[in-house]
Design a protein around this motif. Structure first.
Motif, PDB file in Angstrom:
ATOM      1  N   ALA A   1      43.947  42.757  44.175  1.00 46.69           N
ATOM      2  CA  ALA A   1      42.934  42.531  45.217  1.00 46.69           C
ATOM      3  C   ALA A   1      42.417  43.867  45.749  1.00 46.69           C
ATOM      4  CB  ALA A   1      43.510  41.684  46.349  1.00 46.69           C
ATOM      5  N   GLU A   2      43.319  44.829  45.872  1.00 42.83           N
ATOM      6  CA  GLU A   2      42.917  46.157  46.346  1.00 42.83           C
ATOM      7  C   GLU A   2      41.979  46.817  45.341  1.00 42.83           C
ATOM      8  OE1 GLU A   2      43.404  47.479  49.232  1.00 42.83           O
ATOM      9  OE2 GLU A   2      42.578  49.471  48.807  1.00 42.83           O
ATOM     10  N   ALA A   3      42.298  46.699  44.058  1.00 42.34           N
ATOM     11  CA  ALA A   3      41.409  47.247  43.019  1.00 42.34           C
ATOM     12  C   ALA A   3      40.031  46.598  43.117  1.00 42.34           C
ATOM     13  CB  ALA A   3      42.014  47.022  41.633  1.00 42.34           C
ATOM     14  N   GLY A   4      40.005  45.292  43.312  1.00 43.79           N
ATOM     15  CA  GLY A   4      38.732  44.591  43.454  1.00 43.79           C
ATOM     16  C   GLY A   4      37.972  45.055  44.680  1.00 43.79           C
TER      17      GLY A   4
ATOM     18  N   LEU B   1      34.267  46.700  44.696  1.00 48.32           N
ATOM     19  CA  LEU B   1      33.179  46.098  45.482  1.00 48.32           C
ATOM     20  C   LEU B   1      32.657  47.059  46.545  1.00 48.32           C
ATOM     21  CD1 LEU B   1      34.677  42.508  45.851  1.00 48.32           C
ATOM     22  CD2 LEU B   1      32.455  43.040  44.793  1.00 48.32           C
ATOM     23  N   SER B   2      33.557  47.812  47.143  1.00 49.87           N
ATOM     24  CA  SER B   2      33.123  48.674  48.242  1.00 49.87           C
ATOM     25  C   SER B   2      32.312  49.869  47.733  1.00 49.87           C
ATOM     26  CB  SER B   2      34.320  49.138  49.071  1.00 49.87           C
ATOM     27  OG  SER B   2      35.170  49.930  48.288  1.00 49.87           O
ATOM     28  N   ARG B   3      32.360  50.105  46.405  1.00 50.63           N
ATOM     29  CA  ARG B   3      31.512  51.147  45.824  1.00 50.63           C
ATOM     30  C   ARG B   3      30.220  50.565  45.246  1.00 50.63           C
ATOM     31  NH1 ARG B   3      36.554  52.979  45.826  1.00 50.63           N
ATOM     32  NH2 ARG B   3      36.985  55.221  45.871  1.00 50.63           N
ATOM     33  N   GLY B   4      30.002  49.272  45.458  1.00 47.01           N
ATOM     34  CA  GLY B   4      28.743  48.660  45.040  1.00 47.01           C
ATOM     35  C   GLY B   4      28.769  48.074  43.643  1.00 47.01           C
ATOM     36  N   PHE B   5      29.942  48.117  42.976  1.00 42.86           N
ATOM     37  CA  PHE B   5      30.041  47.526  41.635  1.00 42.86           C
ATOM     38  C   PHE B   5      30.415  46.054  41.719  1.00 42.86           C
ATOM     39  CE2 PHE B   5      31.428  52.036  41.062  1.00 42.86           C
ATOM     40  CZ  PHE B   5      30.285  52.475  40.423  1.00 42.86           C
ATOM     41  N   ARG B   6      30.208  45.338  40.645  1.00 42.04           N
ATOM     42  CA  ARG B   6      30.602  43.922  40.584  1.00 42.04           C
ATOM     43  C   ARG B   6      31.580  43.659  39.439  1.00 42.04           C
ATOM     44  NH1 ARG B   6      28.802  44.027  44.852  1.00 42.04           N
ATOM     45  NH2 ARG B   6      27.448  42.572  45.970  1.00 42.04           N
ATOM     46  N   THR B   7      31.910  44.687  38.684  1.00 44.15           N
ATOM     47  CA  THR B   7      32.852  44.556  37.566  1.00 44.15           C
ATOM     48  C   THR B   7      33.854  45.705  37.631  1.00 44.15           C
ATOM     49  OG1 THR B   7      31.371  45.858  36.146  1.00 44.15           O
ATOM     50  CG2 THR B   7      31.191  43.436  36.018  1.00 44.15           C
ATOM     51  N   PRO B   8      35.002  45.638  36.957  1.00 47.16           N
ATOM     52  CA  PRO B   8      35.456  44.577  36.051  1.00 47.16           C
ATOM     53  C   PRO B   8      35.689  43.256  36.802  1.00 47.16           C
ATOM     54  CG  PRO B   8      36.850  46.536  35.861  1.00 47.16           C
ATOM     55  CD  PRO B   8      35.987  46.721  37.049  1.00 47.16           C
ATOM     56  N   ARG B   9      35.300  42.186  36.149  1.00 52.22           N
ATOM     57  CA  ARG B   9      35.342  40.872  36.752  1.00 52.22           C
ATOM     58  C   ARG B   9      36.760  40.467  37.189  1.00 52.22           C
ATOM     59  NH1 ARG B   9      31.839  37.148  37.608  1.00 52.22           N
ATOM     60  NH2 ARG B   9      32.485  34.967  37.691  1.00 52.22           N
ATOM     61  N   ALA B  10      37.762  40.839  36.390  1.00 47.84           N
ATOM     62  CA  ALA B  10      39.127  40.360  36.687  1.00 47.84           C
ATOM     63  C   ALA B  10      39.615  40.843  38.053  1.00 47.84           C
ATOM     64  CB  ALA B  10      40.097  40.810  35.592  1.00 47.84           C
ATOM     65  N   VAL B  11      39.351  42.114  38.378  1.00 52.54           N
ATOM     66  CA  VAL B  11      39.841  42.610  39.669  1.00 52.54           C
ATOM     67  C   VAL B  11      38.954  42.121  40.817  1.00 52.54           C
ATOM     68  CG1 VAL B  11      41.061  44.578  38.679  1.00 52.54           C
ATOM     69  CG2 VAL B  11      38.683  44.881  39.476  1.00 52.54           C
ATOM     70  N   VAL B  12      37.647  41.997  40.552  1.00 50.99           N
ATOM     71  CA  VAL B  12      36.748  41.469  41.585  1.00 50.99           C
ATOM     72  C   VAL B  12      37.133  40.031  41.925  1.00 50.99           C
ATOM     73  CG1 VAL B  12      34.352  40.792  42.031  1.00 50.99           C
ATOM     74  CG2 VAL B  12      34.860  43.044  41.062  1.00 50.99           C
ATOM     75  N   GLU B  13      37.404  39.253  40.883  1.00 50.18           N
ATOM     76  CA  GLU B  13      37.850  37.871  41.118  1.00 50.18           C
ATOM     77  C   GLU B  13      39.170  37.831  41.882  1.00 50.18           C
ATOM     78  OE1 GLU B  13      36.589  34.802  40.718  1.00 50.18           O
ATOM     79  OE2 GLU B  13      34.720  35.893  40.330  1.00 50.18           O
TER      80      GLU B  13
ATOM     81  N   ALA C   1      49.143  46.904  35.622  1.00 51.54           N
ATOM     82  CA  ALA C   1      48.404  46.303  34.516  1.00 51.54           C
ATOM     83  C   ALA C   1      47.351  47.272  33.970  1.00 51.54           C
ATOM     84  CB  ALA C   1      47.720  45.024  35.000  1.00 51.54           C
ATOM     85  N   PRO C   2      47.064  47.173  32.663  1.00 50.04           N
ATOM     86  CA  PRO C   2      46.047  48.037  32.058  1.00 50.04           C
ATOM     87  C   PRO C   2      44.713  47.960  32.806  1.00 50.04           C
ATOM     88  CG  PRO C   2      47.159  46.712  30.373  1.00 50.04           C
ATOM     89  CD  PRO C   2      47.691  46.278  31.687  1.00 50.04           C
ATOM     90  N   GLN C   3      44.360  46.755  33.295  1.00 55.50           N
ATOM     91  CA  GLN C   3      43.096  46.621  34.035  1.00 55.50           C
ATOM     92  C   GLN C   3      43.086  47.513  35.280  1.00 55.50           C
ATOM     93  OE1 GLN C   3      45.008  44.113  32.885  1.00 55.50           O
ATOM     94  NE2 GLN C   3      43.799  42.284  32.380  1.00 55.50           N
ATOM     95  N   LEU C   4      44.239  47.608  35.960  1.00 56.84           N
ATOM     96  CA  LEU C   4      44.295  48.442  37.158  1.00 56.84           C
ATOM     97  C   LEU C   4      44.217  49.916  36.789  1.00 56.84           C
ATOM     98  CD1 LEU C   4      46.887  46.864  39.628  1.00 56.84           C
ATOM     99  CD2 LEU C   4      44.568  46.181  39.050  1.00 56.84           C
ATOM    100  N   ARG C   5      44.875  50.277  35.685  1.00 54.89           N
ATOM    101  CA  ARG C   5      44.835  51.681  35.243  1.00 54.89           C
ATOM    102  C   ARG C   5      43.402  52.105  34.918  1.00 54.89           C
ATOM    103  NH1 ARG C   5      49.962  53.403  34.603  1.00 54.89           N
ATOM    104  NH2 ARG C   5      51.528  51.845  34.019  1.00 54.89           N
TER     105      ARG C   5
END
Lengths: 315, 315
Positions: A170-173, A177-189, A244-248
């Motif tokens: 959730a923190e990664a997401g 989001l706070s930098r204006g991005f919408r992806t990667p979808r997994a962390v945003v979700e 997780a690799p997504q967080l890295r």
């Protein structure tokens, strides 16, 4: 149907949002009266409440109405899980601006109902009022079904500490989001809808967990609550934590430390529990540390020098 | 102690507001864990929730912190009473601006706790978050102790309608305050703190009340809910309604109709119930009307041409 909740009015909106709420077997009297009546089969009821305020706990441009409903329900259901209890029902207080689209309010309630239905719980009542910004208050009830509640205060030196669910996502997401991005979808979700490990709380209780806590303020912060309530110290083995690799990837792109997110990121609603050392923890739990005499929380034996948990007043 | 909640922080404020909350015999696990655990002795729990938003449901220049706490608790406890249940506990969600004096938050919680203690109920948990304006969410739990819940839907033709508690007083107080006055004190106090007829709900249930409702939207509005849920019509005998001398005086000074306040004023949290005609209603209940086949609510046999109840979205 009118487009805004102001045109529809209080009673119209209550009708619209409660129209399709399914009622499960624990509901003895559902929405529509002064109060609801819910089963409490073992003569005890577990209760917790959370208040979500627009632009502090959610943003309508980051999350849709159903996301906010899922999140509001999930963080309360998680607090019921963290006692070893089974959620039975929710009541909801909803503050809405006059210009809020009716669809948004209906979507929020649908999200709440969908998340509740994941555990067989029902939305049994609520209140709808006018407010200058969206406010969502959720209270969850649960049943212990005869097991003792698992509190934060029972951890004992020698226990192992284990976690179930995601940490740092959730923190990664939020950082994305706070930098204006919408992806990667997994962390945003993951920021929009926490993935609560439903059933794991009861599982831990039945295995004899000595203490348990929902990870909403960050792993180190919430372990601090357990350490303090139990009068023990807790040491976390950093190498045992799943990054997780997504967080890295996200952390690498943003120049951040993914381990800090795992240790201090909030809002994933994982569960952390302490177990006697002879308990064989099930596969979905990961042993991440141990309990000793003393006080406070350490990582690999030392004080952690990152931010320790997040205060909802900060930022 | 810091002066504002922003200086004190979330955990400090939680500590300050929960420090002196007494816990009654129904509390099995009080504040401080992920959830509380409350007794539900007959295997059922009654639950209701209300959301109060600053400048809509209360004004900090009209009511002090303890008043707001009393009112927030009272209107929820009254919804528990209206089922024939006994309140056992409250949980509270509190949204506070950073510049809110700590004393105000502490005073609010003290008012909540004091009102709850009138019926032996306890504040067992809560959530404190930052919000641009004060938001108070209260959820009340209650126990039926073996009696069936009294709903809105059981009224039958031939029943008598009776009321317990004050009507029109809170509205009179509102009218006075909204014109910039602070007296007469009795009606202003009635606006600030409703006088819920605690115990009367259980009394009505034990006497065999067929339907019951809390009067929060105004007598005619709430009788409309009973009539609609029960599929009956209700006629109110205007001459039987008590219009206190204090209301007549205020209405006379303001050029208003005190009977309209009694019929349509909200927020007094009286109870209105229907009883079989052979029930001898206790002295604190006043018979004010009767139930017939049909639909809708009339006054002396005719549609009432004043405002019918108040919608919290209006005004």
């Amino acid at each position: 149907m009118p487009d805004s909740v102001g045109e529809l009015g209080e009673f119209g909106l209550i009708g619209a949002v409660t129209a399709r709420l399914p009622q499960g077997p624990d509901v003895l009297l559902g929405p529509g009266d002064d109060s609801a009546v819910v089963a409490a089969p073992d003569g005890r009821v577990v209760v917790t409440t959370d208040l979500l305020v627009e632009n502090r706990h959610f943003r309508r441009d980051w999350s849709d109405a159903a996301d906010v409903g899922h999140k509001a329900a999930a963080q309360n259901l998680s607090d019921i899980e963290a006692m070893g209890a089974r959620p039975t029902s929710l009541v909801v207080g909803l503050g809405v601006p006059a210009d809020l689209p009716v669809d948004w309010a209906v979507g929020l309630m649908a999200g709440l109902g969908e998340e509740a239905s994941l555990v067989g719980a029902s939305v049994v009542g609520g209140d709808v009022v006018r407010s200058p910004l969206v406010v969502v208050s959720v209270t969850a009830l649960g049943s212990l079904d005869g097991v003792p509640p698992v509190t934060r205060s029972g951890a004992r030196p020698g226990d192992v500490v284990a976690v179930c669910g995601r940490l740092g996502w959730a923190e990664a997401g939020y950082q994305v989001l706070s930098r204006g991005f919408r992806t990667p979808r997994a962390v945003v979700e993951a920021h929009r809808r926490p993935a609560v490990p439903y059933g794991a709380g009861r599982e831990a209780a039945e295995l004899g967990a000595t203490a348990m806590c929902d990870v909403s303020d960050g792993l180190l912060g919430d372990l601090g609550h357990v350490a303090s309530a139990s009068g023990v110290s807790v040491d976390v083995d950093a190498a045992s934590l799943v990054v997780a690799p997504q967080l890295r990837e996200v952390a690498s792109a943003l120049g951040a430390d993914p381990l800090a997110w795992v240790l201090t990121g909030g809002d994933d609603n994982a569960l952390v529990a302490c177990f006697p050392v002879d308990v064989e923890v099930p596969e979905r739990w990961t042993v991440i540390g141990s309990v000793s005499a003393g006080s406070g929380v350490t990582v690999d034996g030392s004080a952690y020098d990152g931010a320790a948990g997040h205060d909802h007043f900060a930022g």
